[in-house]
Enzyme design. Structure first.
Site, short mmCIF file in Angstrom:
data_model
loop_
_atom_site.label_atom_id
_atom_site.label_comp_id
_atom_site.label_asym_id
_atom_site.label_seq_id
_atom_site.Cartn_x
_atom_site.Cartn_y
_atom_site.Cartn_z
N HIS A 246 -3.30 6.90 2.35
CA HIS A 246 -3.77 5.61 1.85
C HIS A 246 -5.18 5.35 2.37
CE1 HIS A 246 -4.21 1.44 0.99
NE2 HIS A 246 -4.00 1.04 2.24
N CYS B 296 0.81 -1.22 0.00
CA CYS B 296 0.00 0.00 0.00
C CYS B 296 0.84 1.28 0.00
CB CYS B 296 -0.95 -0.01 1.20
SG CYS B 296 -2.01 -1.46 1.25
N ASN C 218 -10.21 -0.51 -0.09
CA ASN C 218 -8.76 -0.40 -0.05
C ASN C 218 -8.19 -0.96 -1.35
OD1 ASN C 218 -6.00 -0.81 0.39
ND2 ASN C 218 -6.25 -1.51 2.49
#
Length: 308
Positions: free
Chosen positions: A235, A113, A265
C-alpha cells in the site's frame, strides 16, 4: 476448471493534478516539508461532478478492452472503496450498469486501504468454487471528498484514483500461493472517517505509522515463508514506511515498487494502480512472484503471495 488468472490490469486517475506547491497556497506547508516526510510530490483530485464510480467505470471499460472479453461474460464485480458516493446503490452496481454487465452480480467491499487485498481474496475464492468463471476487482477512491482541507496532517497525504484487474479461471497453476488477512477493531479509533455524518478523515499519524512498521511486517513474513519474491507491492501510504519495511524484512529497497510520489495515498486504489502501471511499463510480467500488502483503517491489514 482452471485456476484464477489475471487477464488484464488497468487504472484511471482524474485529470486535475494538485502539486505540493498548490497545497502551500491553501495551508501552511511546502513542497520540501511534504516530500521530506512522505515522498509525495503531487496527487490527482476529482472534479466537483466526478465520482468514485466514474473512476471505477473507466477502469472496468479498460479491462474489457485490454482482455477482449465482453461485459456480458463477466460473472461478478467487486469494488473496494471507502468513498462510494452512495451506500445504495453501491458503486459496483453503478459500474455493472455503466458497462452493461447484465449477468454479473456486484457489490462494494469496505476495508479501507486493505480493501483491494480483501476483495482479491474473495474473488479468488469465488472463481475457485467453480460456480463463477470471470470477474472484475477494482479499488477506487475519491479521498479528496472526505478530507478536512484545513488539516495539514491528513490533507497532504491523500489523492484520488482507481485500479483493477480482470480475472478468469484459465490459469494453469494457483494465482494465490498463500495469504493472511487481519483486523483489530480495538484500535479502530486511530483512523476514522464517517462521511455520512460529515465527519472527515481523522488519523493518529504516529500510531498508524507504528502499526504499519510493527504489525504489518510480521504478517508479510508469515505469508512469504521461504518463498522468493520478485517484487513487493505494498500500500502506497508513505515513502518512509516502504523504507522501514525493506529494512525490517531484510530485502533490497528496489524490490519495493513505488508510485506514491505521483498519486499520494489512494487507499484501496493504491495497490491495483501500482500493479497496472508496473505491468504497463514492463517491470511486472507473467511468471513473477509478487507480494501485495494492504494496511489501514479498521484497523485492517493483509498480504497475498501471488504467482501471476
Amino acid at each position: 476448471m482452471g485456476f484464477t488468472k489475471i487477464q488484464a490490469a488497468a487504472h484511471a486517475v482524474p485529470e486535475r493534478i494538485m502539486t505540493n506547491d498548490d497545497l502551500s497556497l491553501i495551508m501552511e506547508t511546502s513542497d520540501e516539508w511534504i516530500r521530506s516526510r512522505t515522498g509525495i510530490r503531487q496527487r490527482h483530485i476529482v472534479s466537483e461532478n466526478e465520482t468514485t464510480s466514474d473512476l471505477a467505470t473507466e477502469v472496468a471499460k479498460k479491462l474489457l478492452e485490454k482482455s477482449g472479453f465482453t461485459a456480458e461474460s463477466v460473472d461478478f464485480i467487486i469494488i473496494a472503496t471507502m468513498t462510494a458516493e452512495s451506500v445504495m446503490p453501491s458503486s459496483a452496481a453503478k459500474v455493472q450498469s455503466n458497462i452493461g454487465a447484465i449477468n454479473a452480480f456486484a457489490y462494494d467491499l469496505t476495508a479501507a486501504c486493505s480493501g483491494f487485498v480483501f476483495a482479491l481474496s474473495q474473488a479468488d475464492k469465488l472463481i475457485g468454487s467453480g460456480a463463477y468463471h470471470r470477474g472484475i476487482v477494482i479499488g477506487a477512491e475519491s479521498m479528496s471528498k472526505v478530507l478536512d482541507w484545513s488539516d495539514r496532517s491528513t490533507a497532504v497525504l491523500f489523492g484520488d484514483g482507481a485500479g483493477g484487474v480482470l480475472l478468469d479461471d484459465s490459469g494453469e497453476s494457483p494465482l494465490v500461493l498463500s495469504e493472511k488477512l487481519q483486523t483489530d477493531g480495538s484500535r479502530a479509533e486511530k483512523l476514522t472517517c464517517s462521511p455520512m455524518s460529515q465527519d472527515f478523515l481523522k488519523m493518529d499519524g504516529r500510531a498508524i505509522f507504528d502499526f504499519a512498521v510493527r504489525d504489518v511486517p510480521k504478517n508479510i513474513v508469515e505469508v512469504v515463508g521461504d518463498n522468493e519474491v520478485d517484487y513487493f507491492l505494498l500500500h502506497q501510504a508513505n515513502e518512509r514506511i516502504l523504507d522501514k519495511m525493506a529494512k525490517k524484512l531484510g530485502q533490497p529497497r528496489e524490490k519495493f515498487l513505488q508510485n506514491l510520489q505521483n498519486y499520494g495515498n489512494t487507499s484501496a486504489a493504491s495497490i491495483p494502480l501500482l500493479l497496472s502501471e508496473m505491468m504497463e511499463n514492463g517491470t511486472v510480467y507473467q511468471g513473477q512472484s509478487l507480494l501485495i500488502t494492504g494496511f489501514g483503517g479498521g484497523l485492517t491489514w493483509g498480504s497475498m503471495l501471488l504467482h501471476i
